[in-house]
Motif scaffolding. Structure first.
Motif, PDB file in Angstrom:
ATOM      1  N   UNK A 102      -2.318   7.609  -9.230  1.00  0.00           N
ATOM      2  CA  UNK A 102      -1.648   8.401  -8.206  1.00  0.00           C
ATOM      3  C   UNK A 102      -2.672   9.013  -7.254  1.00  0.00           C
ATOM      4  N   UNK A 103      -3.739   9.603  -7.804  1.00  0.00           N
ATOM      5  CA  UNK A 103      -4.783  10.212  -6.974  1.00  0.00           C
ATOM      6  C   UNK A 103      -5.477   9.162  -6.122  1.00  0.00           C
ATOM      7  N   UNK A 104      -5.830   8.033  -6.735  1.00  0.00           N
ATOM      8  CA  UNK A 104      -6.478   6.944  -5.994  1.00  0.00           C
ATOM      9  C   UNK A 104      -5.615   6.496  -4.817  1.00  0.00           C
ATOM     10  N   UNK A 106      -4.229   6.430   0.895  1.00  0.00           N
ATOM     11  CA  UNK A 106      -3.283   6.683   1.994  1.00  0.00           C
ATOM     12  C   UNK A 106      -3.914   7.552   3.080  1.00  0.00           C
ATOM     13  N   UNK A 107      -4.840   8.438   2.706  1.00  0.00           N
ATOM     14  CA  UNK A 107      -5.552   9.227   3.719  1.00  0.00           C
ATOM     15  C   UNK A 107      -6.361   8.321   4.632  1.00  0.00           C
ATOM     16  N   UNK A 137      -5.800   7.376   8.763  1.00  0.00           N
ATOM     17  CA  UNK A 137      -6.852   7.394   9.788  1.00  0.00           C
ATOM     18  C   UNK A 137      -6.884   6.059  10.537  1.00  0.00           C
ATOM     19  N   UNK A 138      -6.779   4.940   9.802  1.00  0.00           N
ATOM     20  CA  UNK A 138      -6.734   3.627  10.440  1.00  0.00           C
ATOM     21  C   UNK A 138      -5.518   3.478  11.334  1.00  0.00           C
ATOM     22  N   UNK A 139      -4.386   3.953  10.890  1.00  0.00           N
ATOM     23  CA  UNK A 139      -3.142   3.879  11.673  1.00  0.00           C
ATOM     24  C   UNK A 139      -3.278   4.649  12.984  1.00  0.00           C
ATOM     25  N   UNK A 183       1.374   0.297   4.182  1.00  0.00           N
ATOM     26  CA  UNK A 183       1.397   1.733   3.910  1.00  0.00           C
ATOM     27  C   UNK A 183       2.733   2.196   3.349  1.00  0.00           C
ATOM     28  N   UNK A 184       3.826   1.628   3.848  1.00  0.00           N
ATOM     29  CA  UNK A 184       5.149   1.992   3.339  1.00  0.00           C
ATOM     30  C   UNK A 184       5.311   1.554   1.879  1.00  0.00           C
ATOM     31  N   UNK A 185       4.813   0.363   1.543  1.00  0.00           N
ATOM     32  CA  UNK A 185       4.862  -0.082   0.154  1.00  0.00           C
ATOM     33  C   UNK A 185       4.017   0.830  -0.737  1.00  0.00           C
TER      34      UNK A 185
END
Length: 191
Positions: free
Chosen positions: A32-34, A39-40, A44-46, A77-79
């Motif tokens: 979960x943490x990974x 996602x952070x 940034x890429x998005x 990202x949504x997945x």
């Protein structure tokens, strides 16, 4: 030192002849943490690509490529968000009601279920195949996939379906014994 016997993860609710079993997902906080840290970086890429898309001096070919890339990036990202939500708040729900076996997976208020006529269920038993992986998610890897994971299996027509991801075989045996005592089931469902 003597080990304490493990408690089950499933919650069983009985109402007359109806049963509802709720199995929460196993919480692997490393995964979960990974994924949240990932996602952070994803965010940034998005934002970076969106900024480049709306810059006036970007060539048309580059914008078309970035738009295609951004679409794929957003879907990924949504997945990942769905996976994080499943790991934190996911439930597998098994219901027995009026001759119907309903197996579903729920994240918050979003639920996907499949229903099976109990009279067509055969060979309800423990699934001897253990699925473990380095991430510790085991049979919970496929969030909304049905019929391919779990410690309990049954035949339905010419398909073998599985459910009960996130529980141990011992708890699966206890759930099967609970189903055997329910009048919706008969001996033909188990042999």
């Amino acid at each position: 030192m003597i080990e304490t016997p493990a408690n089950g993860r499933a919650k069983v609710y009985k109402n007359g002849n109806n049963i509802e079993v709720q199995i929460p997902t196993k919480k692997n906080w490393f995964v979960i943490t990974f994924l949240m840290v990932w996602m952070g970086g994803w965010f940034i890429g998005e934002v970076s690509v969106i900024t480049v898309l709306f810059t006036n001096d970007t060539p048309l070919f580059a914008n078309v490529f970035l738009l295609f890339w951004l679409t794929a990036w957003t879907i990924g990202g949504l997945f990942t968000m769905r996976t994080i939500l499943w790991l934190i708040a996911g439930l597998e729900i098994i219901k027995v009601e009026d001759g119907i076996l309903e197996i579903g997976r729920q994240i918050l208020n979003f639920k996907k279920t499949k229903k099976y006529q109990i009279t067509e269920v055969r060979y309800l038993a423990i699934n001897p195949v253990s699925i473990n992986d380095i991430w510790g998610m085991g049979s919970q890897r496929n969030i909304f996939s049905f019929n391919n994971n779990g410690v309990i299996k049954f035949d339905y027509g010419l398909k073998t379906l599985k459910f009960g991801g996130g529980i141990e075989e011992a708890e699966g045996r206890l759930l099967i014994e609970t189903l055997k005592l329910n009048p919706n089931f008969s001996e033909t469902n188990f042999g």
